[in-house]
Design a protein around this motif. Structure first.
Motif, PDB file in Angstrom:
ATOM      1  N   GLN A   1      -3.693  -1.380  -7.602  1.00 59.50           N
ATOM      2  CA  GLN A   1      -4.904  -0.998  -6.881  1.00 59.50           C
ATOM      3  C   GLN A   1      -5.910  -0.462  -7.877  1.00 59.50           C
ATOM      4  OE1 GLN A   1      -4.423   1.357  -3.401  1.00 59.50           O
ATOM      5  NE2 GLN A   1      -6.599   1.789  -3.173  1.00 59.50           N
TER       6      GLN A   1
ATOM      7  N   ASP B   1       0.809  -1.213   0.000  1.00 60.14           N
ATOM      8  CA  ASP B   1       0.000   0.000   0.000  1.00 60.14           C
ATOM      9  C   ASP B   1       0.846   1.268   0.000  1.00 60.14           C
ATOM     10  OD1 ASP B   1       0.977  -0.596   2.466  1.00 60.14           O
ATOM     11  OD2 ASP B   1      -0.824  -0.008   3.575  1.00 60.14           O
TER      12      ASP B   1
ATOM     13  N   LEU C   1      -6.932  -3.793  -3.514  1.00 59.99           N
ATOM     14  CA  LEU C   1      -5.476  -3.795  -3.532  1.00 59.99           C
ATOM     15  C   LEU C   1      -4.992  -5.224  -3.714  1.00 59.99           C
ATOM     16  CD1 LEU C   1      -2.767  -2.286  -3.046  1.00 59.99           C
ATOM     17  CD2 LEU C   1      -3.020  -2.845  -0.619  1.00 59.99           C
TER      18      LEU C   1
ATOM     19  N   SER D   1      -0.817   4.305  -2.152  1.00 60.16           N
ATOM     20  CA  SER D   1      -1.571   5.202  -1.268  1.00 60.16           C
ATOM     21  C   SER D   1      -1.919   6.511  -1.949  1.00 60.16           C
ATOM     22  CB  SER D   1      -0.752   5.467   0.005  1.00 60.16           C
ATOM     23  OG  SER D   1       0.504   6.060  -0.330  1.00 60.16           O
TER      24      SER D   1
END
Length: 740
Positions: A222, A192, A227, A196
């Motif tokens: 993603q 992530d 994700l 992000s």
């Protein structure tokens, strides 16, 4: 050649037809040209808007890709800077102290963001910002690669952690002052961290953001809230960017079955490729809406042009149609086998019809009436048929004129002026009169009467065949049910018999054993050995002999009750099928048969409805018990099937009798039967259940059984309230009753 010239229209004929319809043809050409222009312009506008929308989508994708690549370079610079600080600090003091000092001074990110490991030259982790037991990384590829590296070379190693988590590891080697390998400092980042920056407002719900290694294998992606990441072992086979895609190109590519405009860019100074994709559907949404508006506008304009062209064409064709209609009517009336009489109303000052004027007749009307055309045309109806107002003809003409709808009448003719025995007449009202079509159907009526006679014979034969078929189906079905019930009863009776016998014997044995144990207990005071007595008392307390003496008889009683219930079910099966009795008329208690049938179909009913019994006094009835049980079973099963959805219903069973009859009622609170189906529910193969849920034979067989017993079966039902079936049987059958 002569035949061809006689049947093929000449050029002069075609030209004449064109001239007669010239105005209509020009209208068609004009409207067709306007429609072509409208749709050509619409298609051109849509194509232009599509190209602009696709260009904007590609530009937006390139812009997002550039921003994302810049963010990734900045993130990787931060990682590289962190590794540099860790490497510098670890080479000048103990790794743990170096890591702690950098954490205290907040010079490295939180452990929630990065996992940091510092190893010695053997691969043992000597310092980490993650709690846990000591770990070894000597077998990891990044450690092997850095330990084999050349002295004085300081590469930034990046790869996927080989533990199926999809995390990325970044590492630098540690060296002694003389350049010898000292260990590895590594930083591990979750997937992530690279996604992000996903901006739903710019990328939409189905956009994709991802990072791949230098070989093009996707590491992390993603899309919306989804994700996902891939380890190297499965990345090469499953998740890879297109090999023919150059950096910066915006290609339309179906990632995970979604068409997207996709851009990949290789990062400067780092072995990674960024991936940005925007959903083609979302990017083209505004264009699709505009396209629908354009098509709707073109359709409205086309409809308007067609309506206008139709109106103009209809106006141009009106005179031609009128002339052709007149010619067609004249030809049709002359060749028609029906007599055609056209009547115009003759009204008084108040508008009341006083008489009719015969304005036209065809040759068949003259033939049927036996009068010439001069004797009929332009004559009043009262002159042609002086008594018309005294017959049903007057009421029929008035009804046709008042209703404005065609009427059909058929009658047997007794007027010698009409040369027909049977006449079929159609009265068609017009604006100011009535057209009467008369047909001689005498021959048809004679054929119809003959057909009715043959049909009556066939109907009687069909009824006999139907009864025979019902009896055959009933016999086969009852035989199958009886055989099944007999087999079940036989198979269960044997084990139940020896289980009951064994339980009875076991009960006697236990009573004897308890008597012997009690006698031993009474003899305990006679034991001279205190230790033996104490051991017996302890053992008696451990096995709770007093509790067992009370509990075992209760267990035996419950077991016998269960076995008796099984035996009762078996007996009900035998009573239902009557396999142990001859198939002959006998005196039977209908309530016993109902109880046996309820036990047999209990599993079909217990989950859908509650059964309420309202038994009235009823004497023994002379019947075939197994067949009456079959009727009750069919009614109970139908009642359970009539329950609506998951709603639990109620089935009420009533019995009663009079001096000569006994009756059974089965009433449910189900969906009910439509009124139009009540007259058909006893027909063979008729069912209101869904396809595959019913055969349509249950009520038909029940009806046949009740009729065989010289009884009746009635039904009343209301949609949404339920249905009630009432079976009435005579208490005694007439002399000579048999199974036929």
């Amino acid at each position: 050649m002569s035949t061809s010239s006689a049947t093929t229209p000449s050029r002069h004929t075609l030209a004449r037809r064109w001239l007669h319809g010239a105005s209509e043809n020009w209208v068609v050409l004009l409207i067709g040209t306007l429609l072509a222009v409208v749709w050509f312009v619409t298609v051109h506008i849509i194509a232009t808007e599509r190209a602009a929308a696709e260009r904007d989508a590609r530009n937006a994708t390139r812009g997002l890709s550039g921003a994302y690549s810049a963010l990734m370079v900045r993130a990787l610079d931060q990682i590289d800077l962190t590794l540099g600080m860790l490497r510098f600090a670890s080479q000048h003091q103990a790794p743990r102290d170096a890591l702690r000092e950098l954490q205290d001074e907040v010079l490295i990110p939180s452990s929630m963001l990065f996992s940091i490991d510092i190893t010695d030259e053997t691969g043992k982790v000597v310092a980490s910002n993650q709690a846990g037991p000591p770990r070894q990384v000597a077998s990891f590829e990044y450690f092997k690669a850095l330990s084999r590296g050349k002295p004085h070379v300081d590469p930034l190693y990046a790869d996927v952690v080989p533990d199926e988590t999809g995390r990325m590891v970044f590492a630098r080697r540690l060296t002694h002052a003389d350049g010898r390998f000292r260990g590895v400092v590594s930083l591990i980042v979750g997937p992530d961290y690279f996604t992000s920056w996903y901006d739903r407002g710019r990328m939409g719900e189905r956009g994709v953001l991802g990072l791949a290694d230098a070989r093009g294998h996707l590491i992390v992606t993603q899309s919306g809230d989804q994700l996902s990441w891939s380890a190297p072992a499965r990345a090469a086979a499953q998740r890879r960017i297109p090999e023919n895609q150059s950096s910066g190109d915006a290609l339309l590519h179906p990632w995970d079955d979604v068409q997207r405009y996709t851009v990949t860019e290789r990062l400067a100074r780092y072995p990674f490729v960024t991936l940005v994709g925007l959903s083609a559907d979302e990017q083209m949404m505004a264009f699709q809406a505009s396209r629908r508006v354009r098509l709707l506008q073109a359709a409205v304009m086309s409809a308007t042009l067609l309506a206008l062209g139709g109106l103009l064409w209809w106006m141009a064709r009106s005179q031609t149609r009128t002339r052709r209609a007149q010619a067609t009517y004249h030809a049709a009336s002359q060749a028609s086998a029906d007599a055609i009489v056209i009547l115009n109303q003759i009204v008084d000052a108040r508008g009341a019809v006083q008489d009719y004027l015969v304005t036209d007749v065809n040759p068949r009307a003259c033939e049927l009436s036996g009068a010439g055309r001069e004797a009929l045309v332009n004559k009043r109806l009262s002159e042609v048929a002086p008594d018309w107002q005294d017959t049903s003809l007057r009421a029929t003409l008035a009804e046709a004129a008042d209703s404005g709808a065609p009427l059909t009448r058929e009658w047997r003719n007794h007027d010698p002026r009409l040369h027909a025995e049977w006449v079929d007449a159609h009265f068609v009202p017009t604006f100011d009169g009535i057209v009467v079509l008369l047909r001689d159907v005498s021959e048809h009526k004679r054929s119809e009467q003959e057909l009715l006679r043959h049909n009556a014979e066939l109907t009687a034969l069909n009824q006999e065949l139907t009864q025979a078929h019902e009896q055959l189906v009933q016999s086969e079905k009852l035989a199958s049910i009886g055989l099944l019930a007999a087999g079940v009863a036989h198979e269960i009776n044997n084990p139940v018999g020896f289980v009951m016998s064994n339980i009875g014997t076991l009960d006697r044995y236990l009573r004897d054993l308890f008597a012997l144990i009690e006698r031993y207990r009474q003899s305990e005071p006679a034991l001279t050995d205190p230790a033996a007595r104490a051991d017996l008392e302890r053992l008696r307390g451990e096995i709770e002999i007093d509790y067992l003496k009370d509990d075992i008889p209760a267990l035996m009683k419950e077991t016998l009750d269960g076995i008796n219930r099984v035996r009762k079910i078996v007996q009900d099966l035998k009573n239902f099928s009557r396999v142990d009795a001859q198939h002959e008329w006998q005196m039977a208690d209908l309530r016993e048969g109902i109880e046996s049938t309820l036990n047999v179909v209990n599993n079909e009913i217990k989950y859908k409805a509650d059964v309420v019994k309202e038994y009235g006094p009823i004497p023994l009835v002379q019947c075939l018990p197994s067949e009456i049980n079959q009727v009750v079973m069919n009614l109970l099963v139908n009642a359970s099937h009539a329950m609506r959805g998951d709603e639990r219903g109620r089935i009420t069973i009533r019995t009663g009798s009079s001096e000569q009859e006994a009756w059974i009622e089965v009433e449910d609170t189900g969906a009910g039967i439509a009124a139009e189906n009540l007259t058909r529910i006893f027909d063979p193969f008729f069912t209101t259940k869904p396809v595959g849920k019913g055969t349509g034979l249950g009520l038909s067989l029940s009806y046949g059984i009740v009729k065989k017993h010289h009884g009746s079966i009635d039904v009343r039902s209301e949609i949404g309230r339920g249905t009630c079936f009432r079976v009435t049987l005579p208490l005694r059958q007439a002399d000579g009753a048999n199974l036929q």
